[in-house]
Design an enzyme around this catalytic site. Structure first.
Site, PDB file in Angstrom:
ATOM      1  N   ASP A  13      41.835 -19.122  -3.729  1.00  0.00           N
ATOM      2  CA  ASP A  13      43.131 -19.078  -3.050  1.00  0.00           C
ATOM      3  C   ASP A  13      43.546 -20.482  -2.619  1.00  0.00           C
ATOM      4  OD1 ASP A  13      45.417 -18.076  -1.895  1.00  0.00           O
ATOM      5  OD2 ASP A  13      44.424 -17.382  -0.064  1.00  0.00           O
ATOM      6  N   LYS A  72      46.701 -21.884  -3.459  1.00  0.00           N
ATOM      7  CA  LYS A  72      48.155 -21.975  -3.264  1.00  0.00           C
ATOM      8  C   LYS A  72      48.703 -23.323  -3.740  1.00  0.00           C
ATOM      9  CE  LYS A  72      48.147 -18.797   0.677  1.00  0.00           C
ATOM     10  NZ  LYS A  72      46.694 -18.691   0.922  1.00  0.00           N
ATOM     11  N   LEU A  73      48.457 -23.637  -4.996  1.00  0.00           N
ATOM     12  CA  LEU A  73      48.856 -24.925  -5.544  1.00  0.00           C
ATOM     13  C   LEU A  73      50.377 -25.090  -5.552  1.00  0.00           C
ATOM     14  CD1 LEU A  73      46.536 -25.218  -8.700  1.00  0.00           C
ATOM     15  CD2 LEU A  73      46.074 -25.948  -6.349  1.00  0.00           C
ATOM     16  N   THR A 108      50.685 -32.468 -12.314  1.00  0.00           N
ATOM     17  CA  THR A 108      49.555 -32.341 -11.390  1.00  0.00           C
ATOM     18  C   THR A 108      49.075 -30.895 -11.312  1.00  0.00           C
ATOM     19  OG1 THR A 108      50.344 -34.224 -10.097  1.00  0.00           O
ATOM     20  CG2 THR A 108      48.805 -32.727  -9.008  1.00  0.00           C
ATOM     21  N   ARG A 115      44.541  -4.139   6.905  1.00  0.00           N
ATOM     22  CA  ARG A 115      43.814  -3.835   8.135  1.00  0.00           C
ATOM     23  C   ARG A 115      43.533  -2.336   8.191  1.00  0.00           C
ATOM     24  NH1 ARG A 115      43.427  -8.507   7.984  1.00  0.00           N
ATOM     25  NH2 ARG A 115      43.849 -10.084   9.555  1.00  0.00           N
ATOM     26  N   ASP A 141      52.829 -28.675  -6.646  1.00  0.00           N
ATOM     27  CA  ASP A 141      52.968 -30.120  -6.827  1.00  0.00           C
ATOM     28  C   ASP A 141      53.881 -30.345  -8.021  1.00  0.00           C
ATOM     29  OD1 ASP A 141      52.358 -32.998  -6.823  1.00  0.00           O
ATOM     30  OD2 ASP A 141      50.537 -32.431  -5.721  1.00  0.00           O
ATOM     31  N   ILE A 142      53.992 -31.583  -8.473  1.00  0.00           N
ATOM     32  CA  ILE A 142      54.768 -31.835  -9.683  1.00  0.00           C
ATOM     33  C   ILE A 142      54.075 -31.148 -10.859  1.00  0.00           C
ATOM     34  CG2 ILE A 142      55.667 -34.017  -8.779  1.00  0.00           C
ATOM     35  CD1 ILE A 142      53.712 -35.457 -10.661  1.00  0.00           C
TER      36      ILE A 142
END
Length: 234
Positions: A63, A65-66, A72, A179, A68-69
């Protein structure tokens, strides 16, 4: 192939050390097969631990959560695909998703688009500068993820039924913020019980604190699995 509750339950190893994560994995034994590793553990040796877990035959949801450009993101995904993990998250921005899908092609890595964090409510989304309410933003990003060829979506179980209508039956729908009845919500604002989440269309449930912080993690995990099995067979 029909997935069992064991295939669908992802235990979040939201713990400060690899030693503590190893203890949980050992305690849960064969009852749990799928684990999530996020920022907290990743920056304490968790990336190597993820490789080891995958090599041992466990399924790993990384996990990260990338975002970026494009280049990358693509290079990061290429290396993550070599780790042997099963799932990877990135924020559901169209350009990032397209770059990631191309980079992961042929690897078997399931890419998941994070829509709106389950810790965010309408005011949080407004404060972040978006013109949409959380529900509308989730659905918009689900459409974009499907168009990009992503493997699945991460969203609140509250949006699961609506998202499932958009993405169809083939894409994974992973819901955190799960939950069991009576459990503390913590910092989550949009939550649901395991049974209700499955009925709403979730394919995988991420459960962290209700298991890893339980006095008896194995008992807690088995109770959740039993609730899931009941919902799946009902």
């Amino acid at each position: 192939m029909t997935m069992s509750a064991r295939d669908r339950l992802i235990v979040g190893l939201d713990l400060p050390t690899v030693a503590e994560a190893e203890k949980i994995v050992s305690t849960l034994g064969d009852s749990v097969d799928f684990y999530k590793i996020g920022y907290q553990l990743a920056f304490a040796g968790g990336l190597e631990f993820a490789r080891d877990l995958a090599a041992s035959g466990r399924k790993v949801f990384l996990d990260m959560k990338l975002l970026d450009i494009d280049n990358t993101v693509a290079k990061g995904v290429e290396n993550i695909a070599k780790m042997g993990v099963s799932m990877l998250t990135l924020h559901a921005y169209p350009k990032a998703m397209k770059a990631a899908v191309e980079a992961a092609r042929g690897s078997g890595l399931c890419l998941l688009g994070v829509t709106v964090l389950t810790s965010m409510d309408e005011q949080d989304v407004i404060d972040a500068g978006y013109e949409y309410d959380p529900h509308t933003l989730v659905l918009r990003r689900a459409e974009q993820a499907r168009a990009a060829g992503m493997g699945g979506i991460v969203c609140s179980a509250e949006e699961a039924a609506a998202v499932r209508k958009i993405i169809g039956t083939d894409m994974a729908l992973v819901t955190p913020g799960i939950r069991p009845a009576g459990a503390d919500k913590g910092d989550q604002k949009r939550v649901m019980t395991p049974a209700d989440a499955l009925r709403a269309g979730s394919s995988h449930l991420v459960v962290a604190r209700p298991v890893v912080q339980a006095a008896e993690p194995l008992t807690a995990a088995r109770a959740i699995l039993a609730e899931m099995e009941s919902a799946l067979s009902g």
